[in-house]
Design a protein around this motif. Structure first.
Motif, short mmCIF file in Angstrom:
data_model
loop_
_atom_site.label_atom_id
_atom_site.label_comp_id
_atom_site.label_asym_id
_atom_site.label_seq_id
_atom_site.Cartn_x
_atom_site.Cartn_y
_atom_site.Cartn_z
N UNK A 278 0.87 -1.17 0.00
CA UNK A 278 0.00 0.00 0.00
C UNK A 278 0.91 1.23 0.00
N UNK A 279 1.31 1.65 -1.18
CA UNK A 279 2.25 2.76 -1.26
C UNK A 279 1.59 4.09 -0.90
N UNK A 280 2.40 4.99 -0.42
CA UNK A 280 1.94 6.35 -0.18
C UNK A 280 2.08 7.09 -1.52
N UNK A 281 1.03 7.05 -2.32
CA UNK A 281 1.09 7.59 -3.66
C UNK A 281 1.38 9.09 -3.67
N UNK A 282 0.84 9.78 -2.68
CA UNK A 282 1.08 11.22 -2.60
C UNK A 282 2.57 11.49 -2.37
N UNK A 283 3.17 10.75 -1.46
CA UNK A 283 4.60 10.93 -1.18
C UNK A 283 5.45 10.56 -2.40
N UNK A 284 5.07 9.47 -3.08
CA UNK A 284 5.81 9.07 -4.28
C UNK A 284 5.70 10.14 -5.36
N UNK A 285 4.51 10.68 -5.55
CA UNK A 285 4.30 11.73 -6.56
C UNK A 285 5.12 12.97 -6.20
N UNK A 286 5.11 13.35 -4.91
CA UNK A 286 5.88 14.51 -4.48
C UNK A 286 7.37 14.29 -4.69
#
Length: 183
Positions: A108-116
């Motif tokens: 369950x990746x932290x998509x927001x953190x990855x995008x940032x």
């Protein structure tokens, strides 16, 4: 920028598989093995597609997907149909599907953190490119100024490089010797 390709059984309800591509890769760089794996996953996770043979799996870059409010849930279109590719799946290959299911890792990746993080890297790259461009432009400007300075007469007509008639008269050389030196 990380590119993502989306795979889906054509004209049937099915799962969607998103493939992350490395920077610089295009849709045409996907290997046959990876194409087969993605197509088999989509077929195996399609209620209708899993029951029939000879289905088409379409794939396209994620950015090419088009969703309008009038479309049903799960239905999408494409901005550019030339960017859509199709791969034919003759039948389900259980050994491929089983291999993929055995190696499956759910996270369950932290998509927001990855995008940032991706955005920060892209911003840093753009800033570096801008700094490099400014540095090149400054070097070009300095070189042009240096070339213009070399072509101008400003450096020749300087008071310390000039000799007055009084200086000539006071020098030990005669006027005739000076004329000979000049010629």
């Amino acid at each position: 920028m990380i590119l993502r390709e989306r795979f889906h059984v054509d004209k049937m309800s099915s799962a969607h598989v998103y493939l992350r591509m490395h920077k610089g890769q295009t849709i045409d760089d996907i290997s046959e093995g990876v194409l087969e794996d993605c197509a088999q996953l989509v077929k195996a996770n399609s209620i209708q597609g899993n029951k029939v043979n000879n289905i088409d799996v379409v794939y396209t870059p994620w950015a090419n997907l088009k969703k309008t409010p009038s479309m049903d849930v799960g239905q999408v279109g494409f901005h550019n149909s030339k960017m859509v590719r199709t791969v034919r799946v003759e039948k389900r290959l259980n050994d491929v599907v089983n291999r993929l299911n055995r190696t499956k890792v759910e996270r369950k990746p932290d998509l927001k953190a990855e995008r940032e993080a991706v955005n920060a890297v892209e911003r840093a790259e753009r800033k570096q490119q801008l700094r490099d461009k400014k540095r090149r432009e400054e070097m070009e400007r300095l070189e042009k100024e240096r070339q213009a300075e070399l072509r101008s007469y400003k450096g020749l007509m300087v008071a310390e490089n000039m000799t007055s008639n009084k200086q000539i008269a006071s020098a030990s050389k005669s006027l005739q010797e000076l004329e000979e030196d000049f010629m």
